[in-house]
Design an enzyme around this catalytic site. Sequence first.
Site, mmCIF file in Angstrom:
data_model
loop_
_atom_site.group_PDB
_atom_site.id
_atom_site.type_symbol
_atom_site.label_atom_id
_atom_site.label_comp_id
_atom_site.label_asym_id
_atom_site.label_seq_id
_atom_site.Cartn_x
_atom_site.Cartn_y
_atom_site.Cartn_z
ATOM 1 C CB SER A 125 -0.904 -0.063 1.254
ATOM 2 O OG SER A 125 -1.472 1.271 1.567
ATOM 3 C CE1 TYR A 148 -6.255 4.584 -1.939
ATOM 4 C CE2 TYR A 148 -4.767 3.947 0.024
ATOM 5 C CZ TYR A 148 -5.878 4.037 -0.698
ATOM 6 O OH TYR A 148 -6.734 2.929 0.024
ATOM 7 C CB THR A 174 -6.966 2.426 -4.815
ATOM 8 O OG1 THR A 174 -5.862 1.395 -4.487
ATOM 9 C CG2 THR A 174 -8.228 2.492 -4.124
ATOM 10 C CE LYS A 240 -7.500 -3.062 -3.798
ATOM 11 N NZ LYS A 240 -8.046 -2.086 -2.982
ATOM 12 C CG HIS A 264 -11.293 -0.204 -0.558
ATOM 13 N ND1 HIS A 264 -10.651 0.707 -1.295
ATOM 14 C CD2 HIS A 264 -10.527 -0.073 0.905
ATOM 15 C CE1 HIS A 264 -9.436 1.342 -0.532
ATOM 16 N NE2 HIS A 264 -9.490 0.794 0.710
HETATM 17 C C1 LIG Z 1 -7.321 -2.818 6.951
HETATM 18 C C2 LIG Z 1 -7.361 -2.638 5.627
HETATM 19 C C3 LIG Z 1 -6.404 -1.511 4.938
HETATM 20 C C4 LIG Z 1 -6.563 -1.408 3.380
HETATM 21 N N1 LIG Z 1 -5.941 -0.421 3.005
HETATM 22 C C5 LIG Z 1 -5.982 -0.397 1.673
HETATM 23 C C6 LIG Z 1 -4.968 0.469 0.969
HETATM 24 O O1 LIG Z 1 -4.226 1.073 1.330
HETATM 25 N N2 LIG Z 1 -5.092 0.476 -0.494
HETATM 26 C C7 LIG Z 1 -6.163 0.019 -1.096
HETATM 27 O O2 LIG Z 1 -6.022 -0.099 -2.404
HETATM 28 N N3 LIG Z 1 -6.730 -1.102 -0.498
HETATM 29 C C8 LIG Z 1 -6.840 -1.279 0.984
HETATM 30 N N4 LIG Z 1 -7.519 -2.076 1.610
HETATM 31 C C9 LIG Z 1 -8.627 -2.977 0.531
HETATM 32 C C10 LIG Z 1 -7.801 -4.179 0.098
HETATM 33 O O3 LIG Z 1 -6.896 -4.105 -0.735
HETATM 34 C C11 LIG Z 1 -9.097 -5.285 -0.597
HETATM 35 O O4 LIG Z 1 -9.514 -4.544 -1.478
HETATM 36 C C12 LIG Z 1 -9.897 -5.974 0.500
HETATM 37 O O5 LIG Z 1 -9.424 -6.019 1.751
HETATM 38 C C13 LIG Z 1 -10.437 -7.051 0.206
HETATM 39 O O6 LIG Z 1 -11.453 -7.735 0.847
HETATM 40 P P1 LIG Z 1 -10.979 -8.838 1.813
HETATM 41 O O7 LIG Z 1 -10.329 -8.257 3.033
HETATM 42 O O8 LIG Z 1 -12.445 -9.180 2.166
HETATM 43 O O9 LIG Z 1 -10.210 -10.237 1.243
HETATM 44 C C14 LIG Z 1 -7.495 -2.322 2.627
HETATM 45 C C15 LIG Z 1 -8.277 -3.372 3.425
HETATM 46 C C16 LIG Z 1 -8.052 -3.450 4.756
HETATM 47 C C17 LIG Z 1 -8.991 -4.512 5.458
#
Ligand SMILES: Cc1cc2nc3c(=O)[nH]c(=O)nc-3n(C[C@H](O)[C@H](O)[C@H](O)COP(=O)(O)O)c2cc1C
Length: 370
Positions: A125, A148, A174, A240, A264
């Site tokens: 990330s 981002y 994203t 994404k 997300h």
């Molecule tokens: C705590 C947390 C932080 C996340 N941070 C980001 C991020 O910084 N950038 C991003 O594109 N997606 C972020 N996501 C989304 C994940 O990339 C992903 O889309 C999502 O967790 C997938 O679903 P799942 O947790 O049910 O497998 C984050 C998700 C979580 C749970």
Amino acid sequence: VEPAARLAREHESPSAVAAEPRLDLEALEREARDRLDPSAYDYYAAGAGDETTLRANLAAWERLRLRPRILRDVSGVSTATTVLGTPIAAPVLVAPMALQRLLHPTGELELRRAGEAAGTLVAISTRSSTPIPEVGAASQAPWWFQVYILRDRGLTEELVRRARDGGAKALLLTGDTPILGGKRRPVEFDVPDEWVMPGLSTPDGMPVRDQSPGNFQDASITFANIVRLADLSGLPVVVKGVLRADDARRCVDAGAAGVVVSNHGGRQLDGAVATAEALPEVVDAVGGSCEVYVDGGIRRGTDVLRALALGARAVLVGRPVAWGLATGGAAGAERVLAGLALELAEALALVGATAPDDVGPDLVRPAVAD
Ligand SMILES: Cc1cc2nc3c(=O)[nH]c(=O)nc-3n(C[C@H](O)[C@H](O)[C@H](O)COP(=O)(O)O)c2cc1C
């Protein structure tokens, strides 16, 4: 161990099953919850709003019933595939997640090692709590950098340059986070300054802080940023957060090398469509002109199979890998990835398929109502 080899071994020696327990993600999450600071746990577990999309993601995969084929000679199953030409052991990538030092003292570094051990690709990330050069140097395994676009473009560009120089193979832009979706769980922790854009400074030479205006995501970005990012980095850009056919087409037209169908993990717009429901229209819209990936609620090898059947090239997994990292560092995260790969190998054999490319829409029946 190659998932197919492990599957074969389990068949020959049933005692191997007991020696290497299968995934119990609910137990793993409980263990992570017990170990973590409550706010850190809630930050990872939370969805936006009433968490309806968070729940819908899981339910939508479950609703897709499988239509197994029989008598297909599945004596040689392989889960191996490629993403943007990079070979991986199984079509299960690690989703980008912020601030992994909340989960483990050496968060992102552990995850890079887990990716190497599992033979797959990890996305790191923009909100990495470890400096990007260190993340890049942690392993030879392929990785992607999630972008981002921040209000401070200089900061964004410096991060992208560091990711490219650190060997990132692609950028994951994203698109679903112009602002942060509101969460109801009480998440009260101060992010230590040294976890915010570590190693980078503001234009006036100060460390970047969580609340520095330049560190906020820029809400004005558009499809035009796809090509700018590609020009800046020379890397393929995967977008994404796509949930609609029209957006998928616009991404392709703007030069995207791939799209991730994602809401997300239910953390942005509560009430948004589940990803299993959105995937078919996106696959149909891009019509093979770029790779399509999906994430959100993938918890079993059978979910990976469902995603492949609907036309995804690979899936990304978020929270289960986070719980693995929190409970067992690199080895814990690797166990989750290897466990999902093993389950996929088993699911492939049981639907009469020998490889990810051997999976098509005939294997799923349209969703049944709740
Ligand atoms: C705590 C947390 C932080 C996340 N941070 C980001 C991020 O910084 N950038 C991003 O594109 N997606 C972020 N996501 C989304 C994940 O990339 C992903 O889309 C999502 O967790 C997938 O679903 P799942 O947790 O049910 O497998 C984050 C998700 C979580 C749970």
